[in-house]
Design a protein around this motif. Sequence first.
Motif, PDB file in Angstrom:
ATOM      1  N   HIS A  14       0.843  -1.181   0.000  1.00 53.42           N
ATOM      2  CA  HIS A  14       0.000   0.000   0.000  1.00 53.42           C
ATOM      3  C   HIS A  14       0.885   1.240   0.000  1.00 53.42           C
ATOM      4  N   PRO A  15       0.459   2.320  -0.692  1.00 55.02           N
ATOM      5  CA  PRO A  15       1.259   3.549  -0.671  1.00 55.02           C
ATOM      6  C   PRO A  15       1.273   4.164   0.718  1.00 55.02           C
ATOM      7  N   ALA A  16       2.312   4.927   1.000  1.00 52.71           N
ATOM      8  CA  ALA A  16       2.408   5.607   2.281  1.00 52.71           C
ATOM      9  C   ALA A  16       1.260   6.602   2.417  1.00 52.71           C
ATOM     10  N   PRO A  17       0.727   6.770   3.621  1.00 55.64           N
ATOM     11  CA  PRO A  17      -0.365   7.732   3.798  1.00 55.64           C
ATOM     12  C   PRO A  17       0.130   9.162   3.579  1.00 55.64           C
ATOM     13  N   SER A  18      -0.787  10.020   3.177  1.00 50.01           N
ATOM     14  CA  SER A  18      -0.446  11.428   2.945  1.00 50.01           C
ATOM     15  C   SER A  18      -1.001  12.294   4.075  1.00 50.01           C
ATOM     16  N   ILE A  19      -0.259  13.337   4.395  1.00 46.34           N
ATOM     17  CA  ILE A  19      -0.671  14.253   5.456  1.00 46.34           C
ATOM     18  C   ILE A  19      -0.409  15.685   5.007  1.00 46.34           C
ATOM     19  N   LEU A  20      -1.358  16.563   5.266  1.00 46.13           N
ATOM     20  CA  LEU A  20      -1.241  17.991   4.980  1.00 46.13           C
ATOM     21  C   LEU A  20      -1.273  18.744   6.297  1.00 46.13           C
ATOM     22  N   ILE A  21      -0.256  19.584   6.516  1.00 45.58           N
ATOM     23  CA  ILE A  21      -0.143  20.327   7.770  1.00 45.58           C
ATOM     24  C   ILE A  21      -0.147  21.811   7.455  1.00 45.58           C
ATOM     25  N   THR A  22      -1.170  22.534   7.904  1.00 49.78           N
ATOM     26  CA  THR A  22      -1.162  23.985   7.734  1.00 49.78           C
ATOM     27  C   THR A  22      -0.288  24.601   8.821  1.00 49.78           C
ATOM     28  N   GLY A  23       0.361  25.712   8.473  1.00 46.19           N
ATOM     29  CA  GLY A  23       1.317  26.293   9.415  1.00 46.19           C
ATOM     30  C   GLY A  23       2.475  25.354   9.665  1.00 46.19           C
ATOM     31  N   GLY A  24       2.882  24.628   8.613  1.00 47.21           N
ATOM     32  CA  GLY A  24       3.878  23.570   8.786  1.00 47.21           C
ATOM     33  C   GLY A  24       5.320  23.994   8.677  1.00 47.21           C
ATOM     34  N   ALA A  25       5.577  25.300   8.537  1.00 48.51           N
ATOM     35  CA  ALA A  25       6.952  25.742   8.290  1.00 48.51           C
ATOM     36  C   ALA A  25       7.748  26.038   9.551  1.00 48.51           C
ATOM     37  N   SER A  26       7.097  26.107  10.704  1.00 49.09           N
ATOM     38  CA  SER A  26       7.840  26.441  11.917  1.00 49.09           C
ATOM     39  C   SER A  26       7.084  25.947  13.145  1.00 49.09           C
ATOM     40  N   GLY A  27       7.737  26.030  14.290  1.00 47.56           N
ATOM     41  CA  GLY A  27       7.099  25.692  15.558  1.00 47.56           C
ATOM     42  C   GLY A  27       6.545  24.284  15.589  1.00 47.56           C
ATOM     43  N   LEU A  28       5.333  24.165  16.122  1.00 42.83           N
ATOM     44  CA  LEU A  28       4.707  22.851  16.243  1.00 42.83           C
ATOM     45  C   LEU A  28       4.446  22.245  14.869  1.00 42.83           C
ATOM     46  N   GLY A  29       4.102  23.073  13.874  1.00 47.15           N
ATOM     47  CA  GLY A  29       3.851  22.552  12.537  1.00 47.15           C
ATOM     48  C   GLY A  29       5.055  21.847  11.959  1.00 47.15           C
ATOM     49  N   ARG A  30       6.212  22.457  12.091  1.00 47.49           N
ATOM     50  CA  ARG A  30       7.446  21.821  11.599  1.00 47.49           C
ATOM     51  C   ARG A  30       7.722  20.538  12.370  1.00 47.49           C
ATOM     52  N   ALA A  31       7.535  20.564  13.692  1.00 48.42           N
ATOM     53  CA  ALA A  31       7.773  19.364  14.492  1.00 48.42           C
ATOM     54  C   ALA A  31       6.811  18.246  14.097  1.00 48.42           C
ATOM     55  N   LEU A  32       5.569  18.587  13.794  1.00 44.03           N
ATOM     56  CA  LEU A  32       4.607  17.584  13.339  1.00 44.03           C
ATOM     57  C   LEU A  32       5.008  17.023  11.981  1.00 44.03           C
ATOM     58  N   ALA A  33       5.535  17.892  11.106  1.00 43.43           N
ATOM     59  CA  ALA A  33       5.994  17.432   9.796  1.00 43.43           C
ATOM     60  C   ALA A  33       7.135  16.424   9.937  1.00 43.43           C
ATOM     61  N   GLU A  34       8.075  16.726  10.819  1.00 46.89           N
ATOM     62  CA  GLU A  34       9.198  15.812  11.037  1.00 46.89           C
ATOM     63  C   GLU A  34       8.721  14.497  11.643  1.00 46.89           C
ATOM     64  N   ALA A  35       7.822  14.594  12.630  1.00 48.50           N
ATOM     65  CA  ALA A  35       7.304  13.377  13.263  1.00 48.50           C
ATOM     66  C   ALA A  35       6.542  12.521  12.261  1.00 48.50           C
ATOM     67  N   ALA A  36       5.768  13.174  11.392  1.00 53.00           N
ATOM     68  CA  ALA A  36       5.020  12.426  10.378  1.00 53.00           C
ATOM     69  C   ALA A  36       5.961  11.741   9.400  1.00 53.00           C
ATOM     70  N   ALA A  37       7.010  12.451   9.002  1.00 51.73           N
ATOM     71  CA  ALA A  37       7.983  11.876   8.068  1.00 51.73           C
ATOM     72  C   ALA A  37       8.624  10.624   8.662  1.00 51.73           C
ATOM     73  N   LYS A  38       8.970  10.686   9.931  1.00 51.15           N
ATOM     74  CA  LYS A  38       9.603   9.544  10.584  1.00 51.15           C
ATOM     75  C   LYS A  38       8.645   8.371  10.759  1.00 51.15           C
ATOM     76  N   ARG A  39       7.341   8.654  10.658  1.00 48.01           N
ATOM     77  CA  ARG A  39       6.338   7.592  10.736  1.00 48.01           C
ATOM     78  C   ARG A  39       5.933   7.077   9.356  1.00 48.01           C
ATOM     79  N   GLY A  40       6.602   7.578   8.326  1.00 48.08           N
ATOM     80  CA  GLY A  40       6.372   7.043   6.988  1.00 48.08           C
ATOM     81  C   GLY A  40       5.326   7.752   6.161  1.00 48.08           C
ATOM     82  N   TYR A  41       4.914   8.935   6.582  1.00 45.26           N
ATOM     83  CA  TYR A  41       3.934   9.690   5.798  1.00 45.26           C
ATOM     84  C   TYR A  41       4.599  10.394   4.620  1.00 45.26           C
ATOM     85  N   ARG A  42       3.814  10.636   3.599  1.00 43.64           N
ATOM     86  CA  ARG A  42       4.170  11.622   2.585  1.00 43.64           C
ATOM     87  C   ARG A  42       3.634  12.958   3.091  1.00 43.64           C
ATOM     88  N   VAL A  43       4.504  13.955   3.156  1.00 43.83           N
ATOM     89  CA  VAL A  43       4.192  15.168   3.925  1.00 43.83           C
ATOM     90  C   VAL A  43       4.052  16.383   3.035  1.00 43.83           C
TER      91      VAL A  43
END
Length: 268
Positions: A3-32
Amino acid sequence: MSHPAPSILITGGASGLGRALAEAAAKRGYRVAIADTHSVRCEEVCRMLADLQVEHLHLACDVRRDGDVRQAVDRVVRRWGELDVLVSNAGIASAGLFETLAEGDWQAQIDTNLLGTVRACRAAVSAMKRQGKGHIINIAAMTALAPAPGMSSYSATQAAIVALSESLHSELAPLGIRVSVACPSFFRSNLTESLRSPDPVSRVRFEHLLDQHGYTAGEVAARIFRGIDAGDFLILPQPGLKHLWRRKRWRPRHALRAMLPLAEKIRR
């Protein structure tokens, strides 16, 4: 068949909690996919995601514009076939005594925090309804559940995000769409950059609130993902928040009295 990796869209993803969520999602195998207005920081996050060897998208998106948000969702769907997860994280902060807050301060909070979340959810639902599945995670703040003096406009919009999420949780369930809301307390971040405050004293107090809490955005993001994995609706990602929330619900008079010393302090 894999199955393809799940996709995730994060608004406000360039800094702060958004960036941390993007990194955490990437490490869990998401397409970010990160959606933000800050192009330089977006490029930095994209380099980080490239280093982690995950598929990623940078989407210029202002959540105050419905067209931007819809275009961001459409691009994710065109690129990866579907949108599995939306994290509506973009927001701004506000602090100051109630009588000093101008109408423009309230309008900015409502347009970015509340209506920005509404726009993101609306765009995501359009895609997820076609798919028959998806997960929306709205990021609010603990002030939604335990409002503090000196933060009336911020607390009001955060509480509205929680109420919106509660309504959507049941309304969207028949469509196969899950809804969660995360309410972190203060943690070290760059939230003060977006802070609207009518006076320097309130700004300094807000900065102190962020600095005095030892948790990092990365730690909060990891705890939010643990709540997502557990299927939680209400995610309280720092120790002590469940106790604070329960005290507010079960002993509201006591919780309100506990805020009086802080109110007296900020009135001096």
